[in-house]
Design an enzyme around this catalytic site. Structure first.
Site, PDB file in Angstrom:
ATOM      1  CG  HIS A  14      -2.151  -0.859   0.995  1.00 48.64           C
ATOM      2  ND1 HIS A  14      -3.418  -0.475   1.363  1.00 48.64           N
ATOM      3  CD2 HIS A  14      -2.291  -2.085   0.438  1.00 48.64           C
ATOM      4  CE1 HIS A  14      -4.284  -1.419   1.046  1.00 48.64           C
ATOM      5  NE2 HIS A  14      -3.623  -2.418   0.492  1.00 48.64           N
ATOM      6  CG  HIS A  26      -4.477 -11.109  -2.283  1.00 49.90           C
ATOM      7  ND1 HIS A  26      -5.406 -10.744  -3.246  1.00 49.90           N
ATOM      8  CD2 HIS A  26      -4.265 -10.000  -1.545  1.00 49.90           C
ATOM      9  CE1 HIS A  26      -5.722  -9.474  -3.096  1.00 49.90           C
ATOM     10  NE2 HIS A  26      -5.040  -8.994  -2.067  1.00 49.90           N
ATOM     11  CD1 TRP A  36      -7.658 -13.934  -1.740  1.00 51.85           C
ATOM     12  CD2 TRP A  36      -6.910 -13.257   0.261  1.00 51.85           C
ATOM     13  NE1 TRP A  36      -7.940 -12.587  -1.619  1.00 51.85           N
ATOM     14  CE2 TRP A  36      -7.487 -12.137  -0.404  1.00 51.85           C
ATOM     15  CE3 TRP A  36      -6.363 -13.061   1.527  1.00 51.85           C
ATOM     16  CZ2 TRP A  36      -7.538 -10.874   0.166  1.00 51.85           C
ATOM     17  CZ3 TRP A  36      -6.413 -11.798   2.094  1.00 51.85           C
ATOM     18  CH2 TRP A  36      -6.992 -10.720   1.426  1.00 51.85           C
TER      19      TRP A  36
END
Length: 384
Positions: free
Chosen positions: A83, A210, A226
């Protein structure tokens, strides 16, 4: 009056040689100073890496802490770096790996814990021998922590460079992220391919991260990992997406609004794992352009319910990585190095192999620079 004769060629040559020698010596000193700085940064990176690895045990020896369990820690620190770096805007010349995330943005909820966790690492506080002074930037430490999480989970050895500069304000940069409810083929192309100049294959490789950690309802409105083993860096994100059946669910979660998740088919008796809309859209066409009801992806296709494989630039790479983990590792390592280097600064290696610092990592050799400086000094003395 006798006229002065022409300058001796030998004296003139000696003069220019002296100038060249002095310039060479100045360059050698500059290199030595740069090497010394790199050595100091490398030492700081080694110390920081040791403290970050200590987090993998956590207070109770199993990687758990205020952040949750080991999977939560891994996901948190990889997400923090992702991020931070993804906000880079080459046109505006800001954002990227700059040690700043916009905590007012909903997409960054929960990241403050990761920031607080790594700040003592940067400052050299707690755990082991304290390192005086903060030589590494926040951005350097965040990149280092993410590398260590990925490698500790069994991922590939990753490139690590230092030299990122921190900024203290990045309000509004959270809008540069990908919303989880977005149609991946459109929004990911806009951000990764058009703005950041990643190839579609690199984009898909990065999405495989992920595989670590889980989504938390309190942070995003989504809840679940996930994959079944969210502490192992494997290609199961891709293989599960393609080979297992997933069914569409939509719920309203306050304060986030509608949340779309794709969950493991209930017949399999395991409802923990999820895929987000952005994940599914990498491989499948869920837009219902044919007018049919499309509420299932992956596994053995159901003609009445299953979404077809997408014809976007991303889908074929999902299939490739699902079939070959080594191939994904190679692509991921290259794309991750590119992502973590999204900055306007010039980065430099702090280890001989330019990889993540470790307890046995070799530091760069400065003997050649030192010898070069000595030889230049000897040359000067001989000339004079």
């Amino acid at each position: 009056v006798a006229k002065a004769g022409p300058r001796e060629p030998v004296a003139e040559i000696s003069f220019f040689l002296c100038v060249l020698v002095l310039l060479s010596f100045a360059a050698s000193v500059a290199k030595a100073n740069s090497a010394t700085a790199a050595h100091e940064t490398g030492t700081a990176a080694e110390a920081a890496a040791a403290r970050i690895r200590a987090l993998l045990s956590g207070p109770d020896g199993d990687g758990s802490g205020t952040w949750g369990d080991l999977a939560d820690l891994m996901g948190l620190l990889v997400r923090l770096e992702f991020h931070d770096a993804i906000t880079y805007d080459p046109d505006a010349g800001d954002g990227g790996a700059d040690g700043c995330v916009d905590l007012r943005s909903p997409s960054n909820r929960g990241l403050e814990e990761g920031i607080d966790l790594l700040e003592p690492v940067r400052l050299g506080e707690g755990g082991g021998e304290a390192y005086e002074g903060a030589i590494l930037s926040r951005a350097d430490v965040w990149a280092l922590a993410a590398n260590i999480m990925i490698e500790a989970a069994g991922g590939p050895r990753l490139e690590y460079k230092a030299g990122r500069m921190d900024v203290d304000a990045c309000e509004g940069h959270g809008a540069r992220h990908i919303e989880a409810e977005s149609q991946a083929s459109a929004k990911i192309s806009e951000i990764f391919v058009e703005r950041l100049h990643f190839s579609p294959r690199e984009v898909v490789a990065l999405m495989g991260a992920h595989v670590l950690g889980r989504a938390k309802k309190i942070n995003s409105g989504y809840d679940g990992p996930w994959v079944r083993e969210p502490t192992k860096f494997t290609n199961s994100y891709f293989s599960d997406l393609v080979e297992l059946p997933w069914v569409l669910t939509k719920t309203h979660v306050e304060p986030f609004g509608e949340r779309t998740t794709w969950r493991r088919w209930i017949v399999l008796g395991n409802q923990d794992e999820i895929m987000l809309q952005t994940d599914v859209d990498l491989a499948f066409d869920t837009t219902n352009k044919t007018g049919t009801s499309c509420s299932r992806v992956g596994g053995v296709p159901d003609k009445a319910l299953s979404c077809p494989l997408a014809k976007s630039a991303f889908s074929s790479h999902v299939v490739d990585f699902a079939a070959n983990q080594t191939l994904w590792f190679d692509e991921f390592a290259t794309a991750w190095a590119k992502l973590t280097s999204l900055t306007g600064e010039s980065l430099y290696c702090v280890t001989a192999d330019c990889k993540t610092p470790g307890s046995s990592g070799d530091m760069p050799s400065y003997s050649a620079i030192y010898i070069s400086g000595v030889m230049v000094m000897v040359h000067i003395l001989m000339v004079w």
